[in-house]
Scaffold this active site. Structure first.
Site, PDB file in Angstrom:
ATOM      1  CE  LYS A  20      -4.053  -2.164   2.210  1.00 13.99           C
ATOM      2  NZ  LYS A  20      -5.094  -2.087   3.238  1.00 13.99           N
ATOM      3  CE1 TYR A  60      -9.330  -2.883   0.415  1.00 17.52           C
ATOM      4  CE2 TYR A  60      -8.826  -0.784  -0.686  1.00 17.52           C
ATOM      5  CZ  TYR A  60      -8.443  -2.216   0.127  1.00 17.52           C
ATOM      6  OH  TYR A  60      -7.515  -2.359   0.516  1.00 17.52           O
ATOM      7  CG  PHE A  68     -13.286   1.857   7.167  1.00 19.86           C
ATOM      8  CD1 PHE A  68     -12.509   1.350   6.107  1.00 19.86           C
ATOM      9  CD2 PHE A  68     -13.948   1.203   8.062  1.00 19.86           C
ATOM     10  CE1 PHE A  68     -12.991   0.091   5.838  1.00 19.86           C
ATOM     11  CE2 PHE A  68     -14.150  -0.138   7.938  1.00 19.86           C
ATOM     12  CZ  PHE A  68     -13.456  -0.970   6.872  1.00 19.86           C
ATOM     13  CB  THR A 102      -7.846  -6.336   9.378  1.00 18.20           C
ATOM     14  OG1 THR A 102      -8.350  -7.491   8.338  1.00 18.20           O
ATOM     15  CG2 THR A 102      -8.188  -5.117   8.524  1.00 18.20           C
ATOM     16  NE  ARG A 113      -2.580  -5.704   6.798  1.00 19.03           N
ATOM     17  CZ  ARG A 113      -3.751  -6.304   6.203  1.00 19.03           C
ATOM     18  NH1 ARG A 113      -4.488  -7.322   6.966  1.00 19.03           N
ATOM     19  NH2 ARG A 113      -4.324  -5.753   5.275  1.00 19.03           N
ATOM     20  CG  ASN A 123      -3.661  -2.467   6.780  1.00 22.79           C
ATOM     21  OD1 ASN A 123      -3.510  -1.924   5.983  1.00 22.79           O
ATOM     22  ND2 ASN A 123      -4.770  -3.089   7.305  1.00 22.79           N
ATOM     23  CG  HIS A 126      -5.137  -5.964  -0.669  1.00 21.11           C
ATOM     24  ND1 HIS A 126      -6.380  -6.359  -0.120  1.00 21.11           N
ATOM     25  CD2 HIS A 126      -5.047  -6.988  -1.814  1.00 21.11           C
ATOM     26  CE1 HIS A 126      -6.942  -7.124  -0.931  1.00 21.11           C
ATOM     27  NE2 HIS A 126      -6.404  -7.557  -1.829  1.00 21.11           N
ATOM     28  CD  GLU A 137      -8.876  -8.837  -3.858  1.00 22.31           C
ATOM     29  OE1 GLU A 137      -7.656  -9.075  -3.820  1.00 22.31           O
ATOM     30  OE2 GLU A 137      -9.464  -8.623  -3.091  1.00 22.31           O
TER      31      GLU A 137
HETATM   32  P1  GDP Z   1      -7.827  -6.802   4.979  1.00 21.91           P
HETATM   33  O1  GDP Z   1      -8.440  -7.724   4.028  1.00 21.91           O
HETATM   34  O2  GDP Z   1      -7.276  -7.503   6.285  1.00 21.91           O
HETATM   35  O3  GDP Z   1      -7.183  -5.754   4.310  1.00 21.91           O
HETATM   36  O4  GDP Z   1      -9.280  -6.129   5.523  1.00 21.91           O
HETATM   37  P2  GDP Z   1     -10.555  -5.706   4.987  1.00 21.91           P
HETATM   38  O5  GDP Z   1     -10.911  -6.323   3.873  1.00 21.91           O
HETATM   39  O6  GDP Z   1     -11.700  -5.686   6.284  1.00 21.91           O
HETATM   40  O7  GDP Z   1     -10.364  -4.097   4.820  1.00 21.91           O
HETATM   41  C1  GDP Z   1      -9.718  -3.564   3.947  1.00 21.91           C
HETATM   42  C2  GDP Z   1      -8.721  -2.432   4.523  1.00 21.91           C
HETATM   43  O8  GDP Z   1      -9.732  -1.419   5.009  1.00 21.91           O
HETATM   44  C3  GDP Z   1      -7.765  -2.817   5.643  1.00 21.91           C
HETATM   45  O9  GDP Z   1      -6.682  -3.373   5.330  1.00 21.91           O
HETATM   46  C4  GDP Z   1      -7.716  -1.442   6.096  1.00 21.91           C
HETATM   47  O10 GDP Z   1      -6.580  -0.750   5.729  1.00 21.91           O
HETATM   48  C5  GDP Z   1      -8.956  -0.801   5.940  1.00 21.91           C
HETATM   49  N1  GDP Z   1      -9.846  -0.769   7.208  1.00 21.91           N
HETATM   50  C6  GDP Z   1     -10.476  -1.998   7.602  1.00 21.91           C
HETATM   51  N2  GDP Z   1     -11.034  -1.705   8.731  1.00 21.91           N
HETATM   52  C7  GDP Z   1     -10.783  -0.512   9.159  1.00 21.91           C
HETATM   53  C8  GDP Z   1     -11.374   0.625  10.096  1.00 21.91           C
HETATM   54  O11 GDP Z   1     -12.076   0.223  11.071  1.00 21.91           O
HETATM   55  N3  GDP Z   1     -10.962   1.887   9.916  1.00 21.91           N
HETATM   56  C9  GDP Z   1      -9.882   2.355   8.976  1.00 21.91           C
HETATM   57  N4  GDP Z   1      -9.589   3.610   9.137  1.00 21.91           N
HETATM   58  N5  GDP Z   1      -9.661   1.645   8.035  1.00 21.91           N
HETATM   59  C10 GDP Z   1     -10.004  -0.015   8.098  1.00 21.91           C
HETATM   60 MG    MG Z   2      -9.901  -7.639   2.313  1.00 26.97          MG
END
Ligand code: GDP
Ligand code: MG
Length: 161
Positions: A20, A60, A68, A102, A113, A123, A126, A137
């Site tokens: 990222k 996304y 968020f 995450t 992470r 974080n 991805h 994707e």
């Molecule tokens: P991942 O698959 O582990 O990346 O998690 P998700 O698919 O649930 O979310 C995608 C991305 O959105 C995450 O990697 C974070 O960068 C962001 N994200 C997820 N949850 C939060 C949150 O509660 N707050 C914020 N600011 N960003 C979030």
């Molecule tokens: Mg994800």
């Protein structure tokens, strides 16, 4: 299915990994690539680009109702990302384990992470979360001709199952 050249089982599972914008800014590209290489996975696609909000909204799409989400798109489009496709046995599941939770506060030390980040909004990396998600994707980020089929010298080691 068996490889014509080696006679060993074909391992075609692929996943999308992206460094990222914060990972690029903090110069983690090399260390992240190194972890996937040393684990034994095969790199079949790699490029650097600054993603549009349109591309990111497709990437996304499942998160579009989250509070968020606007901040996520702004963050992800704020600078270059490095997107990669890695191939190997159970690469989707294994890379999720390598990447960690995450929320970096819950990510174990030793995960990417857990070692490189502390807040969910930054974080670093991805990784696709399922085989179906990975296929979707990969098609979104890469054209077919940008993915290379190549034989690894250590295929007999990585395919011995
Ligand atoms: P991942 O698959 O582990 O990346 O998690 P998700 O698919 O649930 O979310 C995608 C991305 O959105 C995450 O990697 C974070 O960068 C962001 N994200 C997820 N949850 C939060 C949150 O509660 N707050 C914020 N600011 N960003 C979030
Ligand atoms: Mg994800």
């Amino acid at each position: 299915l068996r490889s014509k050249s080696t006679g060993l089982p074909d391992v075609k599972e692929r996943t999308l990994i992206a460094v990222k914008p914060d990972g690029v800014q903090r110069r983690f590209i090399g260390q992240i690539i190194q972890r996937f290489e040393q684990r034994g996975f095969k790199l079949v696609g790699l490029k650097m680009l600054q993603a549009s909000e349109d591309l990111l909204s497709q990437h996304y799409s499942e998160l579009r109702t989250k509070p968020f989400y606007p901040r996520l798109l702004k963050y992800m489009s704020s600078g270059p990302v490095v997107v990669m496709v890695w191939e190997g046995h159970k690469v989707v599941q294994t890379s999720r384990t390598m990447v960690g939770h995450t929320n970096p506060a819950e990510a174990l030390a030793g995960t990417i992470r857990g070692d490189f980040s502390f807040h969910v909004s930054r974080n670093v990396i991805h990784a696709s979360d399922s085989e179906e998600g990975a296929q979707r994707e990969i098609q979104l980020w890469f054209k077919g001709r940008e993915l290379l089929n190549w034989d690894c010298c250590d295929q007999s080691l990585t395919l011995a199952v």
